[in-house]
Design a protein around this motif. Sequence first.
Motif, mmCIF file in Angstrom:
data_model
loop_
_atom_site.group_PDB
_atom_site.id
_atom_site.type_symbol
_atom_site.label_atom_id
_atom_site.label_comp_id
_atom_site.label_asym_id
_atom_site.label_seq_id
_atom_site.Cartn_x
_atom_site.Cartn_y
_atom_site.Cartn_z
ATOM 1 N N SER A 45 -28.623 -17.072 -22.002
ATOM 2 C CA SER A 45 -29.083 -16.864 -20.561
ATOM 3 C C SER A 45 -30.432 -17.430 -20.371
ATOM 4 N N SER A 58 -25.267 -16.849 -14.478
ATOM 5 C CA SER A 58 -23.622 -17.273 -14.184
ATOM 6 C C SER A 58 -23.328 -18.760 -14.343
ATOM 7 N N THR A 64 -29.139 -9.553 -26.439
ATOM 8 C CA THR A 64 -28.839 -8.287 -26.962
ATOM 9 C C THR A 64 -29.243 -8.349 -28.464
ATOM 10 N N THR A 89 -19.768 -12.588 -15.279
ATOM 11 C CA THR A 89 -19.573 -11.352 -14.330
ATOM 12 C C THR A 89 -18.079 -11.433 -13.754
HETATM 13 C C1 LIG Z 1 -26.192 -5.366 -21.142
HETATM 14 C C2 LIG Z 1 -26.426 -7.000 -20.931
HETATM 15 C C3 LIG Z 1 -26.513 -7.662 -22.125
HETATM 16 C C4 LIG Z 1 -26.287 -9.178 -22.021
HETATM 17 N N1 LIG Z 1 -26.534 -9.627 -23.431
HETATM 18 C C5 LIG Z 1 -26.619 -11.051 -23.314
HETATM 19 C C6 LIG Z 1 -26.978 -11.900 -24.554
HETATM 20 O O1 LIG Z 1 -26.947 -11.131 -25.635
HETATM 21 N N2 LIG Z 1 -27.206 -13.007 -24.538
HETATM 22 C C7 LIG Z 1 -27.384 -13.724 -23.210
HETATM 23 O O2 LIG Z 1 -27.672 -14.838 -23.504
HETATM 24 N N3 LIG Z 1 -27.141 -13.133 -22.058
HETATM 25 C C8 LIG Z 1 -27.007 -11.818 -22.203
HETATM 26 N N4 LIG Z 1 -26.713 -11.336 -21.053
HETATM 27 C C9 LIG Z 1 -26.900 -11.855 -19.318
HETATM 28 C C10 LIG Z 1 -25.681 -11.956 -19.035
HETATM 29 O O3 LIG Z 1 -24.816 -12.941 -19.480
HETATM 30 C C11 LIG Z 1 -25.899 -12.524 -17.362
HETATM 31 O O4 LIG Z 1 -26.850 -11.349 -16.956
HETATM 32 C C12 LIG Z 1 -24.588 -12.877 -16.558
HETATM 33 O O5 LIG Z 1 -23.928 -13.956 -17.158
HETATM 34 C C13 LIG Z 1 -25.076 -13.071 -15.229
HETATM 35 O O6 LIG Z 1 -26.318 -13.965 -14.968
HETATM 36 P P1 LIG Z 1 -27.343 -13.283 -14.102
HETATM 37 O O7 LIG Z 1 -27.737 -11.985 -14.454
HETATM 38 O O8 LIG Z 1 -28.326 -14.377 -14.113
HETATM 39 O O9 LIG Z 1 -26.686 -13.081 -12.663
HETATM 40 P P2 LIG Z 1 -26.621 -14.336 -11.734
HETATM 41 O O10 LIG Z 1 -25.500 -15.372 -12.098
HETATM 42 O O11 LIG Z 1 -27.843 -14.524 -10.768
HETATM 43 O O12 LIG Z 1 -25.411 -13.674 -10.474
HETATM 44 C C14 LIG Z 1 -25.950 -12.548 -9.601
HETATM 45 C C15 LIG Z 1 -24.819 -12.326 -8.701
HETATM 46 O O13 LIG Z 1 -24.111 -13.600 -7.957
HETATM 47 C C16 LIG Z 1 -22.973 -13.476 -8.504
HETATM 48 N N5 LIG Z 1 -22.355 -15.143 -8.513
HETATM 49 C C17 LIG Z 1 -23.140 -16.118 -9.167
HETATM 50 N N6 LIG Z 1 -22.801 -17.160 -8.976
HETATM 51 C C18 LIG Z 1 -21.528 -17.057 -8.060
HETATM 52 C C19 LIG Z 1 -20.489 -17.800 -7.654
HETATM 53 N N7 LIG Z 1 -20.419 -19.144 -8.022
HETATM 54 N N8 LIG Z 1 -19.521 -17.182 -7.089
HETATM 55 C C20 LIG Z 1 -19.569 -15.905 -6.884
HETATM 56 N N9 LIG Z 1 -20.604 -15.069 -7.239
HETATM 57 C C21 LIG Z 1 -21.513 -15.660 -7.868
HETATM 58 C C22 LIG Z 1 -22.718 -12.901 -9.729
HETATM 59 O O14 LIG Z 1 -21.337 -12.719 -10.083
HETATM 60 C C23 LIG Z 1 -23.725 -11.932 -9.817
HETATM 61 O O15 LIG Z 1 -22.623 -10.798 -8.908
HETATM 62 C C24 LIG Z 1 -26.559 -9.994 -21.059
HETATM 63 C C25 LIG Z 1 -26.509 -9.110 -19.765
HETATM 64 C C26 LIG Z 1 -26.499 -7.583 -19.724
HETATM 65 C C27 LIG Z 1 -26.458 -6.836 -18.384
#
Ligand SMILES: Cc1cc2nc3c(=O)[nH]c(=O)nc-3n(C[C@H](O)[C@H](O)[C@H](O)COP(=O)(O)OP(=O)(O)OC[C@H]3O[C@@H](n4cnc5c(N)ncnc54)[C@H](O)[C@@H]3O)c2cc1C
Length: 331
Positions: free
Chosen positions: A78, A84, A110, A317
């Motif tokens: 990420s 996402s 993580t 998500t």
């Molecule tokens: C506790 C925790 C541990 C993690 N560990 C790791 C790790 O070890 N390695 C790593 O690489 N990442 C890690 N992550 C990151 C995690 O994979 C991302 O937070 C996740 O993929 C969502 O990306 P974002 O936070 O950028 O949200 P965004 O992608 O910005 O999304 C924000 C909101 O918009 C929604 N959204 C986005 N696109 C769409 C769409 N096309 N249609 C509908 N809704 C949409 C999402 O569902 C969400 O509700 C971790 C996250 C958490 C919370």
Amino acid sequence: MGLPVPERHGGLGLDTLTTARVMEALGRGCVDTGLVFSAGAHLFACVMPILEAGDDRQKTQYLPRLCSGEWVGANAISEPEAGSDVFALKTRAVRDGDSYVLDGGKSYVTNGPDADVFLVYAVTHPTSGYLGLSAFLIEKKTPGLSVGRPFEKMGLSTSPIAPIYLEGCRVPASAMLGAEGQGAPLFKRSMQWERACLFAAYVGVMERVLEQTVDFARQRKQFKRAIGKNQAISHRLADMKLRLESSRLLLYRACWLMDRGQEASMEVSLAKLAISEAAVQCGLDTLQIHGGMGYVTETGIERVLRDAIPSTIFSGTSEIQRDIIASNLGL
Ligand SMILES: Cc1cc2nc3c(=O)[nH]c(=O)nc-3n(C[C@H](O)[C@H](O)[C@H](O)COP(=O)(O)OP(=O)(O)OC[C@H]3O[C@@H](n4cnc5c(N)ncnc54)[C@H](O)[C@@H]3O)c2cc1C
């Protein structure tokens, strides 16, 4: 730390379903869900890709130490602009003789603060899209790799998470995991492991919480009778049981398909979605049934909810799981 890894590499050689059952038992028996989550991230998003794509040297070098727990692994994909939409990542890996030089940053890693080895995904061919990503194993002391300040979180507080930065980080070409351009399929496969087996731990959590909540509803008396005698409470518990058992069956079916080498992306997403949303509802339900006792932090009951909420975000998500299911339906 190496449940599905063959014994010759230091693991137990379990099949997917048995691995999930062990994770479920861990979730049930260990109230520290952050610890179980960190162990799951280590195993399913770092160890399993090494097992599935590593060459003999990489397997020999990393698997025994990672399976014994001597070393901690992390997965770094990420980025600030690629959450996402993860394959829109920008971290570059440029070939330079027998090396690659990586530049970029990863937002949420993580185990980042404690990791000995990072599985880092980077762009090697900017014009090749999905097939332009490659994976690299980078050890923590590699010059050019640094770990940022750990984030505070609302839950999973024992699972450390931090950003990492890559600035002119030079690694030998032999640090590449799998073939050049195979990073995206490798990551997708690791998410399949994580969405199935890591989330099994939340099934165990829900089972433990349901039992405790039923006990409480039988013992706590108001208006001269147990609160569980009120249908408003007993039906809430019945619905908790329904979500627990239905999400468990979805999980077992997904693992069963994986064990047979069958396509399971929709079944894995169904299981991940059902488990994570059931876990959040379980946290809300147990808190409500415990009343004030559920809300004060010293009882630890509100922790169930705080630890469950991120499960609808990491490993893709809930919205992304619904997208995967919809696309499997031909939409
Ligand atoms: C506790 C925790 C541990 C993690 N560990 C790791 C790790 O070890 N390695 C790593 O690489 N990442 C890690 N992550 C990151 C995690 O994979 C991302 O937070 C996740 O993929 C969502 O990306 P974002 O936070 O950028 O949200 P965004 O992608 O910005 O999304 C924000 C909101 O918009 C929604 N959204 C986005 N696109 C769409 C769409 N096309 N249609 C509908 N809704 C949409 C999402 O569902 C969400 O509700 C971790 C996250 C958490 C919370």
